[in-house]
Design a protein around this motif. Sequence first.
Motif, short mmCIF file in Angstrom:
data_model
loop_
_atom_site.label_atom_id
_atom_site.label_comp_id
_atom_site.label_asym_id
_atom_site.label_seq_id
_atom_site.Cartn_x
_atom_site.Cartn_y
_atom_site.Cartn_z
N SER A 97 -4.51 3.93 -5.52
CA SER A 97 -3.78 3.62 -4.28
C SER A 97 -4.76 3.18 -3.20
N LYS A 98 -4.25 2.37 -2.28
CA LYS A 98 -5.08 1.81 -1.20
C LYS A 98 -4.36 2.02 0.13
N ARG A 99 -5.13 2.32 1.17
CA ARG A 99 -4.56 2.52 2.52
C ARG A 99 -5.56 2.03 3.55
N LYS A 100 -5.06 1.34 4.56
CA LYS A 100 -5.90 0.87 5.66
C LYS A 100 -5.57 1.67 6.91
N PHE A 101 -6.59 2.30 7.50
CA PHE A 101 -6.45 3.06 8.74
C PHE A 101 -7.05 2.23 9.87
N SER A 102 -6.26 1.98 10.90
CA SER A 102 -6.79 1.27 12.07
C SER A 102 -7.34 2.30 13.05
N ARG A 108 -4.41 15.10 10.24
CA ARG A 108 -4.08 15.72 8.96
C ARG A 108 -3.71 14.63 7.96
N LEU A 109 -4.59 14.37 7.01
CA LEU A 109 -4.28 13.38 5.99
C LEU A 109 -3.16 13.88 5.08
N LYS A 110 -2.87 15.16 5.15
CA LYS A 110 -1.74 15.72 4.41
C LYS A 110 -0.42 15.11 4.89
N ASP A 111 -0.40 14.65 6.14
CA ASP A 111 0.79 14.04 6.72
C ASP A 111 0.87 12.54 6.49
N PHE A 117 5.42 10.83 -3.54
CA PHE A 117 5.29 12.28 -3.37
C PHE A 117 3.92 12.75 -2.92
N GLY A 118 2.92 11.87 -2.88
CA GLY A 118 1.56 12.29 -2.59
C GLY A 118 1.16 12.13 -1.13
#
Length: 131
Positions: A97-102, A108-111, A117-118
């Motif tokens: 999986s890939k995610r871009k954070f600006s 909380r990366l849990k959120d 589901f992850g």
Amino acid sequence: MKVASALLLCALCFLGLDAQCPEPNTLKDAEGKKICARMFEHSNYYYDQSCGGEYIDAYPNDDVPIIPRPWDNRISSLVVNKMCSLTVWSRVKKNGSKRKFSSGIFYRLKDVQQGLFGSWENDISAYYCVC
């Protein structure tokens, strides 16, 4: 007794200071060099107690397809500097999986949802940071 209470209170205050997320536009290393993102090992339900523990810094244009072993799947909160972005992958060599954070604070990366589901808590294995 009063002295011991005062010392304990001071110690608790300093512990609280260590666990506060820095503002994105203040990210710099000890030498004053700009940091693209700072990733922390701890997060907390209470935002003012997130960004605690050890951290790893990503500098502008850092391209890390295999995160150092002690940090693989260990990051729980992060801060991305102003005018920067951090792209992360859930598997080494930029797979999964890939995610871009600006720019901003992610307490909380849990959120932060990953798939159906992850979450991204303790699931970063590669990153690329650019400013």
